[in-house]
Design an enzyme around this catalytic site. Structure first.
Site, PDB file in Angstrom:
ATOM      1  N   GLN A 141       0.815  -1.216   0.000  1.00  0.00           N
ATOM      2  CA  GLN A 141       0.000   0.000   0.000  1.00  0.00           C
ATOM      3  C   GLN A 141       0.845   1.261   0.000  1.00  0.00           C
ATOM      4  O   GLN A 141       0.328   2.349  -0.263  1.00  0.00           O
ATOM      5  CB  GLN A 141      -0.922   0.022   1.229  1.00  0.00           C
ATOM      6  CG  GLN A 141      -1.989  -1.071   1.195  1.00  0.00           C
ATOM      7  CD  GLN A 141      -2.914  -0.966   2.385  1.00  0.00           C
ATOM      8  OE1 GLN A 141      -2.611  -1.457   3.456  1.00  0.00           O
ATOM      9  NE2 GLN A 141      -4.042  -0.306   2.205  1.00  0.00           N
ATOM     10  N   CYS A 184     -10.789   0.063   3.075  1.00  0.00           N
ATOM     11  CA  CYS A 184      -9.355  -0.091   2.820  1.00  0.00           C
ATOM     12  C   CYS A 184      -8.770   1.270   2.477  1.00  0.00           C
ATOM     13  O   CYS A 184      -9.374   2.016   1.691  1.00  0.00           O
ATOM     14  CB  CYS A 184      -9.150  -1.060   1.653  1.00  0.00           C
ATOM     15  SG  CYS A 184      -7.420  -1.325   1.233  1.00  0.00           S
ATOM     16  N   LEU A 185      -7.612   1.583   3.035  1.00  0.00           N
ATOM     17  CA  LEU A 185      -6.968   2.868   2.737  1.00  0.00           C
ATOM     18  C   LEU A 185      -6.618   2.988   1.255  1.00  0.00           C
ATOM     19  O   LEU A 185      -6.437   4.096   0.758  1.00  0.00           O
ATOM     20  CB  LEU A 185      -5.704   3.035   3.591  1.00  0.00           C
ATOM     21  CG  LEU A 185      -5.944   3.213   5.099  1.00  0.00           C
ATOM     22  CD1 LEU A 185      -4.621   3.199   5.853  1.00  0.00           C
ATOM     23  CD2 LEU A 185      -6.704   4.504   5.391  1.00  0.00           C
ATOM     24  N   HIS A 241      -3.264  -8.405   1.732  1.00  0.00           N
ATOM     25  CA  HIS A 241      -2.494  -7.406   0.965  1.00  0.00           C
ATOM     26  C   HIS A 241      -1.100  -7.932   0.610  1.00  0.00           C
ATOM     27  O   HIS A 241      -0.579  -7.634  -0.459  1.00  0.00           O
ATOM     28  CB  HIS A 241      -2.297  -6.129   1.787  1.00  0.00           C
ATOM     29  CG  HIS A 241      -3.400  -5.124   1.673  1.00  0.00           C
ATOM     30  ND1 HIS A 241      -3.789  -4.567   0.480  1.00  0.00           N
ATOM     31  CD2 HIS A 241      -4.189  -4.551   2.616  1.00  0.00           C
ATOM     32  CE1 HIS A 241      -4.767  -3.689   0.693  1.00  0.00           C
ATOM     33  NE2 HIS A 241      -5.033  -3.665   1.983  1.00  0.00           N
TER      34      HIS A 241
HETATM   35 ZN   LIG Z   1      -6.494  -2.564   2.910  1.00  0.00          ZN
END
Ligand SMILES: [Zn+2]
Length: 185
Positions: A51, A88-89, A134
């Site tokens: 991320q 989710c970011l 992730h």
């Molecule tokens: Zn996430």
């Protein structure tokens, strides 16, 4: 420490497998510190290396003020089932109900390079499952039914208004960023 940009849905790195960490170096610890800072600024409760555009198999989590570093995490036991809404970011403002194990035991390496085992239920168990996904290129929307996934993707495209960028900037706390949830992972 510094705030990192967060990669969003559409960025290829979110779909890549991470690389197992062989050694916990100062560089890795610096990344971990930056990931915590970024996660807190983004009002998240979990953040995984892909991320922030990285390939190390590392994630940070903080549910209820208990910061955890998980390097090379593996789920060694999962039990029960629970369905709760997730966000989710990397897919801001999109939410969906996801089935997860209610209880998991996760083995990992901690920030100090020592093995840790975390036995968790409910939100912490969910958060760790989301973050470990992730690390293997999986996103929460992959768990939705086809119909719900299509609806989520359509909403995402609409919110994006044609924006094709692969990252978003996180604004430090107190700079007037609007948010209405605090459980994006
Ligand atoms: Zn996430």
């Amino acid at each position: 420490m510094s705030l990192l940009d967060i990669y969003v849905l559409g960025a290829p790195i979110l779909r890549e497998e991470t690389k197992k960490v062989d050694e916990v170096t100062d560089e890795l610890r610096a990344l971990i510190d930056d990931m915590f800072e970024t996660m807190y600024a983004a009002k998240g409760i979990g953040l995984a290396a892909p991320q922030v555009g990285r390939t190390e198999r590392v994630t940070v989590v903080d549910v209820d003020g208990n910061p955890l570093v998980l390097i090379n995490p593996e789920i060694v036991l999962s039990e029960g089932k629970a369905r709760e809404e997730e966000g989710c970011l990397s897919i801001p403002d999109i939410y969906g109900d996801v089935d997860r194990a209610k209880h998991v035991v996760v083995r990992a390496i901690g920030r100090d390079g020592q093995p840790v085992e975390i036995d968790a239920d409910d939100l912490l168990a969910r958060c760790m499952q989301h973050e470990i996904d992730h690390l293997h290129g999986r996103l929460f929307i992959d768990h939705l039914s086809l119909v719900k996934r299509r609806a989520a993707l359509a909403k995402w495209e609409k919110l994006r208004k044609g924006d094709k960028s692969h990252t978003r900037k996180i604004v430090p706390e107190g700079v007037g960023r609007h948010h209405n949830r605090d459980e994006e992972l």
